[in-house]
Scaffold this motif. Structure first.
Motif, PDB file in Angstrom:
ATOM      1  N   GLY A  61       1.171   6.681   2.798  1.00  0.00           N
ATOM      2  CA  GLY A  61       0.191   7.345   3.635  1.00  0.00           C
ATOM      3  C   GLY A  61      -0.713   6.388   4.383  1.00  0.00           C
ATOM      4  O   GLY A  61      -1.442   6.790   5.287  1.00  0.00           O
ATOM      5  N   SER A  62      -0.667   5.113   4.021  1.00  0.00           N
ATOM      6  CA  SER A  62      -1.500   4.089   4.670  1.00  0.00           C
ATOM      7  C   SER A  62      -0.697   3.185   5.592  1.00  0.00           C
ATOM      8  O   SER A  62      -1.246   2.253   6.174  1.00  0.00           O
ATOM      9  CB  SER A  62      -2.201   3.242   3.597  1.00  0.00           C
ATOM     10  OG  SER A  62      -3.019   4.032   2.772  1.00  0.00           O
ATOM     11  N   VAL A  63       0.600   3.440   5.717  1.00  0.00           N
ATOM     12  CA  VAL A  63       1.476   2.622   6.562  1.00  0.00           C
ATOM     13  C   VAL A  63       1.853   3.404   7.819  1.00  0.00           C
ATOM     14  O   VAL A  63       2.300   4.550   7.729  1.00  0.00           O
ATOM     15  CB  VAL A  63       2.754   2.209   5.807  1.00  0.00           C
ATOM     16  CG1 VAL A  63       3.689   1.431   6.719  1.00  0.00           C
ATOM     17  CG2 VAL A  63       2.388   1.378   4.582  1.00  0.00           C
ATOM     18  N   ILE A  64       1.678   2.789   8.964  1.00  0.00           N
ATOM     19  CA  ILE A  64       2.091   3.392  10.231  1.00  0.00           C
ATOM     20  C   ILE A  64       3.180   2.506  10.821  1.00  0.00           C
ATOM     21  O   ILE A  64       2.894   1.503  11.488  1.00  0.00           O
ATOM     22  CB  ILE A  64       0.917   3.530  11.212  1.00  0.00           C
ATOM     23  CG1 ILE A  64      -0.193   4.390  10.594  1.00  0.00           C
ATOM     24  CG2 ILE A  64       1.385   4.145  12.528  1.00  0.00           C
ATOM     25  CD1 ILE A  64      -1.419   4.543  11.481  1.00  0.00           C
ATOM     26  N   THR A  89       2.616   8.370   9.840  1.00  0.00           N
ATOM     27  CA  THR A  89       2.658   7.419   8.725  1.00  0.00           C
ATOM     28  C   THR A  89       4.050   7.424   8.099  1.00  0.00           C
ATOM     29  O   THR A  89       4.884   8.289   8.380  1.00  0.00           O
ATOM     30  CB  THR A  89       1.628   7.793   7.657  1.00  0.00           C
ATOM     31  OG1 THR A  89       2.003   9.057   7.075  1.00  0.00           O
ATOM     32  CG2 THR A  89       0.232   7.907   8.254  1.00  0.00           C
ATOM     33  N   SER A  90       4.276   6.487   7.204  1.00  0.00           N
ATOM     34  CA  SER A  90       5.560   6.447   6.493  1.00  0.00           C
ATOM     35  C   SER A  90       5.737   7.678   5.608  1.00  0.00           C
ATOM     36  O   SER A  90       6.860   8.118   5.372  1.00  0.00           O
ATOM     37  CB  SER A  90       5.644   5.170   5.647  1.00  0.00           C
ATOM     38  OG  SER A  90       5.834   4.034   6.462  1.00  0.00           O
ATOM     39  N   ASP A 137      -0.024   9.810  -0.135  1.00  0.00           N
ATOM     40  CA  ASP A 137      -1.097   8.993   0.388  1.00  0.00           C
ATOM     41  C   ASP A 137      -1.233   7.650  -0.309  1.00  0.00           C
ATOM     42  O   ASP A 137      -1.934   6.780   0.161  1.00  0.00           O
ATOM     43  CB  ASP A 137      -2.426   9.747   0.290  1.00  0.00           C
ATOM     44  CG  ASP A 137      -2.487  10.900   1.270  1.00  0.00           C
ATOM     45  OD1 ASP A 137      -3.252  11.834   1.008  1.00  0.00           O
ATOM     46  OD2 ASP A 137      -1.772  10.850   2.277  1.00  0.00           O
ATOM     47  N   ARG A 138      -0.574   7.481  -1.412  1.00  0.00           N
ATOM     48  CA  ARG A 138      -0.656   6.198  -2.107  1.00  0.00           C
ATOM     49  C   ARG A 138       0.593   5.990  -2.941  1.00  0.00           C
ATOM     50  O   ARG A 138       1.310   6.907  -3.249  1.00  0.00           O
ATOM     51  CB  ARG A 138      -1.904   6.120  -2.991  1.00  0.00           C
ATOM     52  CG  ARG A 138      -2.028   7.213  -4.015  1.00  0.00           C
ATOM     53  CD  ARG A 138      -3.446   7.254  -4.585  1.00  0.00           C
ATOM     54  NE  ARG A 138      -3.625   8.376  -5.489  1.00  0.00           N
ATOM     55  CZ  ARG A 138      -3.536   8.301  -6.800  1.00  0.00           C
ATOM     56  NH1 ARG A 138      -3.252   7.156  -7.374  1.00  0.00           N
ATOM     57  NH2 ARG A 138      -3.733   9.347  -7.559  1.00  0.00           N
ATOM     58  N   VAL A 153       0.858  -1.187   0.000  1.00  0.00           N
ATOM     59  CA  VAL A 153       0.000   0.000   0.000  1.00  0.00           C
ATOM     60  C   VAL A 153       0.890   1.231   0.000  1.00  0.00           C
ATOM     61  O   VAL A 153       2.109   1.141   0.178  1.00  0.00           O
ATOM     62  CB  VAL A 153      -0.951   0.021   1.214  1.00  0.00           C
ATOM     63  CG1 VAL A 153      -1.938  -1.136   1.150  1.00  0.00           C
ATOM     64  CG2 VAL A 153      -0.164  -0.025   2.518  1.00  0.00           C
ATOM     65  N   GLY A 154       0.294   2.394  -0.187  1.00  0.00           N
ATOM     66  CA  GLY A 154       1.055   3.630  -0.235  1.00  0.00           C
ATOM     67  C   GLY A 154       1.571   4.045   1.128  1.00  0.00           C
ATOM     68  O   GLY A 154       1.063   3.596   2.168  1.00  0.00           O
ATOM     69  N   SER A 212      -0.791  13.455  -4.509  1.00  0.00           N
ATOM     70  CA  SER A 212      -0.471  12.541  -3.403  1.00  0.00           C
ATOM     71  C   SER A 212       0.546  11.473  -3.764  1.00  0.00           C
ATOM     72  O   SER A 212       0.749  10.530  -2.998  1.00  0.00           O
ATOM     73  CB  SER A 212      -1.747  11.871  -2.853  1.00  0.00           C
ATOM     74  OG  SER A 212      -2.635  12.835  -2.349  1.00  0.00           O
TER      75      SER A 212
END
Length: 259
Positions: free
Chosen positions: A64-67, A145-146, A219-220, A61-62, A161
């Protein structure tokens, strides 16, 4: 007196059919052109990776979706990669102790190592010169996020994004198509990372702890080859218009014959 209505109806029907034929041809041309753009053999872009099980894995995933958790390491690699070729991994292994060993854990914060591989000169666009690969340590909010981790240690250029440039490289473009993917050794030769003395040197021009990262960065992941026209919706609209036009023409003819 009936000649005028009949001529008007036939003219309208002819005009309708001509318009539908034009729309059909334009739609097919547009979908063909869109498909041609999407079928480029390779693309030049920044890839996003995560260090897992002692190896780089391309993120599913992008950023922006990785923590990432405290102790994680993110990797970024700029390269030309083909649609069917393996991803171009960062050429340096991740070592959290080496990247963040001088940074102490803090309440409400986390430490995330970052590996930035700017790629090779032969693949740089427009004769630009890539910087030497470097490592950094981001000290950020525990929920960052990353994408925010990257923004804490580098200057990020974005477009819709997508991460298009890091530290000004490349200076323009974003996931640009390339005619042919280069021949690459597998595995690629490793490189040494330039490391900061501490996280205070992670981002040029910053002193002290990395500040609050920017919201919404990356974000992606780069979706190479996107942007072509959706074929099925266009065809569906054309079919509906054509079917409606033929039905209208049939009703007009029946009305003329019954008059």
């Amino acid at each position: 007196m009936r000649l005028v209505p009949k001529v008007t109806r036939r003219s309208a029907a002819a005009f309708l059919l001509t318009t539908l034929a034009t729309v059909l041809a334009a739609g097919l041309l547009a979908t063909t052109v869109g498909a041609g753009v999407a079928q480029a053999s390779a693309y030049r872009y920044w890839g996003f990776f995560q260090w897992k099980d002692n190896a780089w894995k391309m993120a599913s995933v992008g950023p922006g979706s990785v923590i990432p958790k405290d102790g994680a390491v993110d990797g970024w690699r700029f390269a030309v990669s083909g649609e069917k070729s393996p991803p171009r991994l960062p050429r340096a292994a991740a070592d959290f102790a080496e990247l963040c060993g001088s940074s102490k854990a803090q309440a409400g914060k986390k430490r995330v190592g970052v590996v930035l591989d700017y790629g090779v000169a032969d693949e740089a666009p427009g004769g630009q010169q890539p910087a030497k690969p470097r490592g950094a340590c981001a000290v950020v909010d525990a929920k960052a996020t990353s994408a925010q981790v990257l923004a804490a240690v580098a200057d990020v250029r974005e477009q819709k994004s997508l991460v298009c440039g890091i530290d000004g490289f490349p200076s323009s473009g974003c996931g640009d198509p390339v005619k042919k993917a280069p021949a690459v050794a597998s595995p690629e030769p490793t490189v040494a990372l330039a490391l900061p003395a501490s996280h205070t040197d992670a981002k040029a021009g910053r002193k002290g702890e990395a500040g609050e990262p920017r919201e919404g960065a990356g974000d992606r992941a780069v979706d190479a080859g996107s942007g072509g026209l959706p074929v099925l919706p266009v065809v569906a609209v054309i079919v509906v218009l054509l079917g409606g036009g033929l039905l209208l023409l049939r009703r007009r003819r029946n009305a003329d014959q019954g008059a």
